[in-house]
Scaffold this motif. Structure first.
Motif, short mmCIF file in Angstrom:
data_model
loop_
_atom_site.label_atom_id
_atom_site.label_comp_id
_atom_site.label_asym_id
_atom_site.label_seq_id
_atom_site.Cartn_x
_atom_site.Cartn_y
_atom_site.Cartn_z
N GLY A 180 0.80 -1.23 0.00
CA GLY A 180 0.00 0.00 0.00
C GLY A 180 0.82 1.27 0.00
N ILE A 181 1.95 1.25 -0.69
CA ILE A 181 2.82 2.43 -0.71
C ILE A 181 2.76 3.09 -2.09
CG2 ILE A 181 4.36 1.58 1.08
CD1 ILE A 181 6.33 0.73 -1.00
N PRO A 182 3.14 4.35 -2.17
CA PRO A 182 3.13 5.04 -3.47
C PRO A 182 4.02 4.34 -4.50
CG PRO A 182 3.48 6.59 -1.66
CD PRO A 182 3.58 5.23 -1.07
N ARG A 183 3.61 4.41 -5.74
CA ARG A 183 4.36 3.74 -6.81
C ARG A 183 5.80 4.22 -6.89
NH1 ARG A 183 1.13 1.04 -10.63
NH2 ARG A 183 2.78 1.18 -12.18
N ASN A 184 5.99 5.53 -6.71
CA ASN A 184 7.37 6.02 -6.85
C ASN A 184 8.28 5.53 -5.72
OD1 ASN A 184 6.15 7.63 -4.98
ND2 ASN A 184 6.96 9.57 -5.76
N THR A 185 7.71 5.38 -4.52
CA THR A 185 8.51 4.83 -3.42
C THR A 185 8.87 3.37 -3.71
OG1 THR A 185 7.28 6.23 -1.87
CG2 THR A 185 8.58 4.43 -0.92
N LEU A 186 7.88 2.63 -4.17
CA LEU A 186 8.13 1.22 -4.48
C LEU A 186 9.15 1.08 -5.62
CD1 LEU A 186 7.50 -1.77 -4.05
CD2 LEU A 186 5.51 -1.51 -5.55
N THR A 187 8.99 1.90 -6.64
CA THR A 187 9.93 1.88 -7.76
C THR A 187 11.36 2.13 -7.27
OG1 THR A 187 8.24 2.68 -9.28
CG2 THR A 187 10.53 2.97 -9.98
N GLU A 188 11.47 3.13 -6.40
CA GLU A 188 12.80 3.49 -5.91
C GLU A 188 13.41 2.36 -5.07
OE1 GLU A 188 14.58 5.88 -2.44
OE2 GLU A 188 12.95 7.07 -3.30
N ARG A 189 12.60 1.77 -4.19
CA ARG A 189 13.13 0.70 -3.35
C ARG A 189 13.51 -0.53 -4.19
NH1 ARG A 189 12.74 4.47 -0.51
NH2 ARG A 189 12.00 4.57 1.65
N LEU A 190 12.64 -0.89 -5.13
CA LEU A 190 12.93 -2.05 -5.98
C LEU A 190 14.21 -1.81 -6.79
CD1 LEU A 190 9.32 -2.95 -7.22
CD2 LEU A 190 10.78 -4.42 -5.82
N SER A 191 14.36 -0.60 -7.32
CA SER A 191 15.55 -0.29 -8.13
C SER A 191 16.82 -0.42 -7.29
CB SER A 191 15.47 1.14 -8.68
OG SER A 191 14.37 1.25 -9.52
N LYS A 192 16.74 0.06 -6.06
CA LYS A 192 17.92 -0.02 -5.20
C LYS A 192 18.26 -1.48 -4.89
CE LYS A 192 19.98 1.61 -0.92
NZ LYS A 192 19.91 2.55 0.20
N LEU A 193 17.23 -2.29 -4.65
CA LEU A 193 17.48 -3.70 -4.35
C LEU A 193 18.04 -4.43 -5.58
CD1 LEU A 193 14.29 -4.36 -2.18
CD2 LEU A 193 16.66 -4.28 -1.36
N VAL A 194 17.62 -4.03 -6.78
CA VAL A 194 18.18 -4.60 -8.00
C VAL A 194 19.63 -4.13 -8.18
CG1 VAL A 194 18.04 -4.60 -10.53
CG2 VAL A 194 15.95 -4.91 -9.16
N GLU A 195 19.82 -2.84 -7.97
CA GLU A 195 21.16 -2.25 -8.11
C GLU A 195 22.19 -2.95 -7.20
OE1 GLU A 195 23.14 1.86 -6.46
OE2 GLU A 195 21.00 1.88 -6.94
N HIS A 196 21.74 -3.34 -6.03
CA HIS A 196 22.66 -4.00 -5.09
C HIS A 196 22.66 -5.52 -5.22
CE1 HIS A 196 24.18 -0.59 -2.79
NE2 HIS A 196 22.98 -0.04 -2.94
N GLY A 197 21.99 -6.03 -6.27
CA GLY A 197 22.06 -7.47 -6.53
C GLY A 197 21.28 -8.32 -5.56
N ILE A 198 20.26 -7.75 -4.94
CA ILE A 198 19.44 -8.51 -3.99
C ILE A 198 18.21 -9.09 -4.68
CG2 ILE A 198 17.98 -8.20 -1.93
CD1 ILE A 198 20.19 -6.10 -1.07
N LEU A 199 17.66 -8.32 -5.59
CA LEU A 199 16.60 -8.81 -6.47
C LEU A 199 17.13 -8.75 -7.89
CD1 LEU A 199 13.42 -6.87 -5.18
CD2 LEU A 199 14.06 -9.22 -4.63
N ASP A 200 16.59 -9.60 -8.77
CA ASP A 200 16.83 -9.33 -10.18
C ASP A 200 15.53 -9.39 -10.96
OD1 ASP A 200 16.44 -12.01 -10.47
OD2 ASP A 200 18.52 -12.49 -10.96
N LYS A 201 15.57 -8.75 -12.12
CA LYS A 201 14.39 -8.71 -12.98
C LYS A 201 14.43 -9.88 -13.93
CE LYS A 201 13.56 -3.74 -13.25
NZ LYS A 201 13.52 -2.61 -14.20
N HIS A 202 13.29 -10.49 -14.15
CA HIS A 202 13.24 -11.63 -15.07
C HIS A 202 11.87 -11.64 -15.73
CE1 HIS A 202 10.59 -14.05 -12.46
NE2 HIS A 202 11.06 -13.20 -11.56
#
Lengths: 160, 160
Positions: free
Chosen positions: A47-69
């Motif tokens: 239930g968080i704003p899209r831009n906050t979620l986008t930012e958090r997901l990007s950071k987690l991808v950037e640090h190799g914790i999540l990846d996109k597939h």
């Protein structure tokens, strides 16, 4: 010390928090451990704003914790999944869960369990603190000790 | 979901984070585990504004994680110490430390170790995830499952 400098400190706790310590990041990871992959599912859960979620997901991808597939059912759309590095955060999430269950009671029944994917049986965290002398050390005998690292002897970062 | 509502959710991870998940709180606890008691020592270590530190310490006291007590050397002044509830956060801090050491490398040598107060020997965290069927479950076989709690079946809090 500024937040942005935490990743460079000689304290591994501060470095870990510099990567996953922002508000929502660990809850995103909780959902990822539960199998959530799609942006919209994360958003609905948190239930968080899209831009906050986008930012958090990007950071987690950037640090190799999540990846996109590519999502199985739709090869064009991308989902997020935990990398091996991300999966190794399970102890952090499990330890928070254990403490929250014990120490932050609620009238709602606990809704989060860990299971073994292979047979669906419940999984509990067993944690043991063991000294180099081979004995189990009770929590109240543990001390966290900070030593000054070479590079930071003269700076205020030394203890962090 | 708003942050303030997290403490009421049926997710123990979210409840734990609602209490200790704000920026700096876990680093304050790291220092408390290291024996830091005085306000000024926390401030020097963390380098954060006094009002931020005051707010974080107050919240940790309010939630029974730290308590205030007279400092030995000066009965009039108060220091902060971990309560038993606070000490049980060690697994969270230890798991962050372990992950930070392994996955967020730095050119600074690691400066944070855990020791056994009784003899000074180093302590390591051993973590085991065990199913109700008695077998150890490797990280990649763990799934976190959210069930809907009674009170939140119809709300967006259900998955959190």
């Amino acid at each position: 010390m500024k937040r942005k400098n935490l990743i460079k400190t000689n304290c591994p706790i501060a470095r870990a928090l510099s990567v996953v310590g922002e508000w929502w990041s660990l809850l995103i990871l909780r959902d990822a451990f539960g199998g959530t992959q799609r942006f919209e599912e994360f958003q609905e859960s948190l239930g968080i704003p899209r831009n906050t979620l986008t930012e958090r997901l990007s950071k987690l991808v950037e640090h190799g914790i999540l990846d996109k597939h590519p999502l199985k059912e739709d090869g064009k759309r991308l989902g997020y999944a935990l990398t091996p590095k991300g999966k190794e955060l399970l102890p952090v999430v499990a330890a928070l869960r254990q403490w929250g269950n014990q120490h932050v009671p609620t009238s709602n029944p606990s809704a989060v369990t860990m299971i073994d994917r292979r047979d669906g049986s419940r999984v509990e965290l067993r944690l043991e603190l063991v000294s180099t002398k081979g004995r189990t050390v009770p929590l109240d005998k543990i001390q966290i000790v900070s030593r000054r690292g070479r590079k930071s002897e003269s700076s205020s970062e030394a203890r962090s």
